[in-house]
Design an enzyme around this catalytic site. Structure first.
Site, PDB file in Angstrom:
ATOM      1  N   ASP A  36      -1.798  94.917 -16.169  1.00 43.63           N
ATOM      2  CA  ASP A  36      -1.207  95.721 -17.231  1.00 43.63           C
ATOM      3  C   ASP A  36      -1.434  94.979 -18.539  1.00 43.63           C
ATOM      4  O   ASP A  36      -2.239  94.043 -18.611  1.00 43.63           O
ATOM      5  CB  ASP A  36       0.274  96.016 -16.958  1.00 43.63           C
ATOM      6  N   LYS A  38       0.177  92.791 -20.127  1.00 44.30           N
ATOM      7  CA  LYS A  38       0.486  91.361 -20.145  1.00 44.30           C
ATOM      8  C   LYS A  38      -0.719  90.511 -19.783  1.00 44.30           C
ATOM      9  O   LYS A  38      -0.829  89.356 -20.200  1.00 44.30           O
ATOM     10  CB  LYS A  38       1.658  91.071 -19.202  1.00 44.30           C
ATOM     11  N   ARG A  73       4.429  87.876  -8.753  1.00 47.32           N
ATOM     12  CA  ARG A  73       3.824  86.627  -9.222  1.00 47.32           C
ATOM     13  C   ARG A  73       4.620  85.412  -8.766  1.00 47.32           C
ATOM     14  O   ARG A  73       4.249  84.771  -7.812  1.00 47.32           O
ATOM     15  CB  ARG A  73       3.604  86.662 -10.733  1.00 47.32           C
ATOM     16  N   LYS A 185       2.401 108.328 -15.140  1.00 45.36           N
ATOM     17  CA  LYS A 185       2.630 107.299 -16.150  1.00 45.36           C
ATOM     18  C   LYS A 185       1.414 106.393 -16.226  1.00 45.36           C
ATOM     19  O   LYS A 185       0.882 105.986 -15.186  1.00 45.36           O
ATOM     20  CB  LYS A 185       3.866 106.457 -15.832  1.00 45.36           C
ATOM     21  N   LYS A 187      -0.437 102.927 -18.337  1.00 42.53           N
ATOM     22  CA  LYS A 187      -0.144 101.708 -19.079  1.00 42.53           C
ATOM     23  C   LYS A 187      -0.831 101.718 -20.439  1.00 42.53           C
ATOM     24  O   LYS A 187      -1.965 102.188 -20.578  1.00 42.53           O
ATOM     25  CB  LYS A 187      -0.608 100.488 -18.280  1.00 42.53           C
ATOM     26  N   HIS A 318      13.430 101.634 -11.546  1.00 43.51           N
ATOM     27  CA  HIS A 318      12.119 101.002 -11.499  1.00 43.51           C
ATOM     28  C   HIS A 318      11.739 100.599 -10.079  1.00 43.51           C
ATOM     29  O   HIS A 318      12.513  99.948  -9.372  1.00 43.51           O
ATOM     30  CB  HIS A 318      12.136  99.756 -12.390  1.00 43.51           C
ATOM     31  N   GLU A 338      10.355 106.519  -9.551  1.00 38.85           N
ATOM     32  CA  GLU A 338       8.987 106.022  -9.719  1.00 38.85           C
ATOM     33  C   GLU A 338       8.290 105.933  -8.364  1.00 38.85           C
ATOM     34  O   GLU A 338       8.780 105.251  -7.457  1.00 38.85           O
ATOM     35  CB  GLU A 338       9.020 104.649 -10.392  1.00 38.85           C
TER      36      GLU A 338
END
Length: 388
Positions: A36, A38, A73, A185, A187, A318, A338
């Site tokens: 994404d 980031k 992560r 949705k 990004k 989320h 989601e």
């Protein structure tokens, strides 16, 4: 002689006791590295796996519950380690006393705080206790909580990441809609805002005007960029603009919410009720996006839902749709859930999507069981009972 009738027998104070807790650290590999904004702004590396903490609780009466938390992560081993330390405090306790047990576990590890990895570790246990309670009642979790609906609007995120070309994102969207999911949705948040706008325009033109479309900047804009780009995005009739600013910038989000016609959505990265309350207090959010595993489980999520309803906020939990479909169904104001397909290898069951909605099953509890593959991906495991 008149005798007094015997007083009716009272129900036992303890209905059941927790016999054992099994904790498993499971690493789910992703088929392709995920990026994404980031990643494109240099803050993170592409994501290649997700770490899950599963809690399986068994009682003396033979009831079982399963719950999970997760970390993307880093952080999975920390969650597992903390859960392993506090889990012995559950043995012998009545599993029905979920709120009291949540507090007990928080205080067992109070020196490391009441948010973050510590409460995310407790979340897996808390979810398992709610799953167990619903199974004891023979009800889907949503019905135990009190459902307002039997299906929930759903949108897909897993097909809209930035590592894929815009043509691939469009193809993903077509397949997703054909599968019964109702919204898309994608990004945004690239260093080049013009490229963000180009991608959003291409997807909106591909979908047409009638399909719900959302965008997610993953906290990568500063205040001025967020205001400038968000104003440009208003032409695309978006359902919401997600995480335009740092998750803790309640003041900045409030400025956007006051200035834009498009709804502002945020909250997924926050890890406590208190953090979400600051968003609500400042009027910084139109659609709240709490994550039950991140905030400490279902017990804490329900507190947030009450606060959100009091302010007439939208709700779009989320990730973790296996949990959130139940919680969203119990929210009075029509919510969103989601849809992610990443977790499919972990569970034997599938949630049904049809006509733009995710439907509750009639299976008791969460309605999921772990696959053999999930067991095979276990990297650490501990079983806690009265003997250890």
């Amino acid at each position: 002689m008149t005798t007094l009738a015997s007083a009716p027998a009272t129900a036992p104070a303890v209905l059941d006791r927790i016999e054992s807790v099994t904790l498993s650290s499971v690493t789910l590999p992703l088929p392709n590295p995920i990026s994404d904004a980031k990643v494109f702004t240099g803050r993170q590396r592409p994501m290649t796996e997700v770490a899950f903490l599963f809690a399986e609780i068994r009682t003396e009466a033979g009831f079982e519950g399963v719950g999970f938390s997760y970390s993307k992560r880093a952080g999975g081993p920390a969650q597992f380690a903390h859960a392993r330390e506090v889990a012995p405090d559950l043995i012998g306790e009545d599993p029905n006393d979920i709120g009291r047990l949540w507090t007990k576990l928080v205080w067992a590890g109070a020196s490391v705080g009441r948010s973050g990895a510590s409460t995310q570790a407790i979340a897996a246990i808390d979810v398992a206790l709610w799953d167990l309670k619903a199974k004891r009642a023979g009800l889907p979790l949503a019905k135990l909580l009190g459902a307002h609906r039997n299906s929930v609007r759903c949108y897909n995120t897993s097909g809209g990441f930035l590592h894929e070309s815009i043509e691939q994102v469009k193809d993903n969207a077509t397949r997703t809609l054909e599968s019964g999911v109702g919204g898309i949705k994608i990004k945004v948040g690239l260093p080049d805002s013009a490229e963000d706008l180009r991608r959003v325009r291409a997807v909106r033109e591909h979908l047409g005007d009638g399909v719900p479309l959302m965008v997610d900047a993953n906290q990568q804009w500063d205040r001025s960029t967020a205001m400038r780009v968000s104003r440009r995005l208003e032409e695309f009739d978006l359902v919401w603009i997600e995480e335009p600013l740092d998750a803790y910038d309640a003041e900045g989000h409030a400025q956007l919410a006051r200035s834009l016609d498009t709804a502002i959505a945020t909250g997924e990265m926050l890890t406590s009720v208190a953090e979400h309350y600051e968003l609500i207090r400042q009027g910084a959010v139109d659609i709240l996006q709490p994550d039950a595993p991140r905030v400490g489980g279902i017990t804490q999520f329900l507190k947030l839902a009450t606060l959100a309803e009091h302010r007439n906020l939208g709700l779009a939990p989320h990730f973790a749709m296996e949990i959130h479909v139940h919680l969203a169904a119990a929210y009075p104001i029509e919510p969103w859930v989601e849809h992610f397909d990443w977790l499919h290898p972990l569970f034997n069951e599938r949630l049904e999507t049809r006509d733009g909605r995710m439907h509750l099953s009639d299976r008791p509890g969460l309605g999921v069981t772990l696959t053999d593959q999930a067991r095979a991906w276990t990297v650490d495991r501990v079983h806690v009972d009265a003997t250890r």
